[in-house]
Design an enzyme around this catalytic site. Sequence first.
Site: not given
Length: 161
Positions: A39, A41-43
Amino acid sequence: MLKDKKVIILGDRDGIPGQAIEACIKSAGAHVLFSTTECFVUTSAGAMDLENQKRIKGFAEEFGAENILIVLGGAEAEASGLACETVTNGDPTFAGPLAGVQLGLSCYHVVEPEIKNNVDADVYDEQIGMMEMVLDVDAIIAEIKGYREQFGKYVLAEAEV
């Protein structure tokens, strides 16, 4: 052009998954060293996963940076650009193994013509076609190309395109 290339695939959960890119890359006769779906944009702040940085650095040391091709599947231009910057100029967050390490790897997004036009068209349409319609392809290409031109030491030769 992709035949016998050593490829690392960084797919995106919200974009194009690693498995879809892998099917395309294999259709062109390339050798996939590593494929993952993250992901983007999750990191943390969009930074590349630290374990992925470690693996990429290891493959570059083992096979030579000039022999590695990174193929991205990010849904957004900015996140894809950060991944490209990381494998070309080093980790911009200075958090991972690629901090300050300018590998200059050859890096493309799967929707770029250099990749798309050199894989099996039917496989591409089946695996990526629908997702490509919702991505801002022009913005992604511009972002990746900018980093590749600024920091890339190894790009696909014109004869290969």
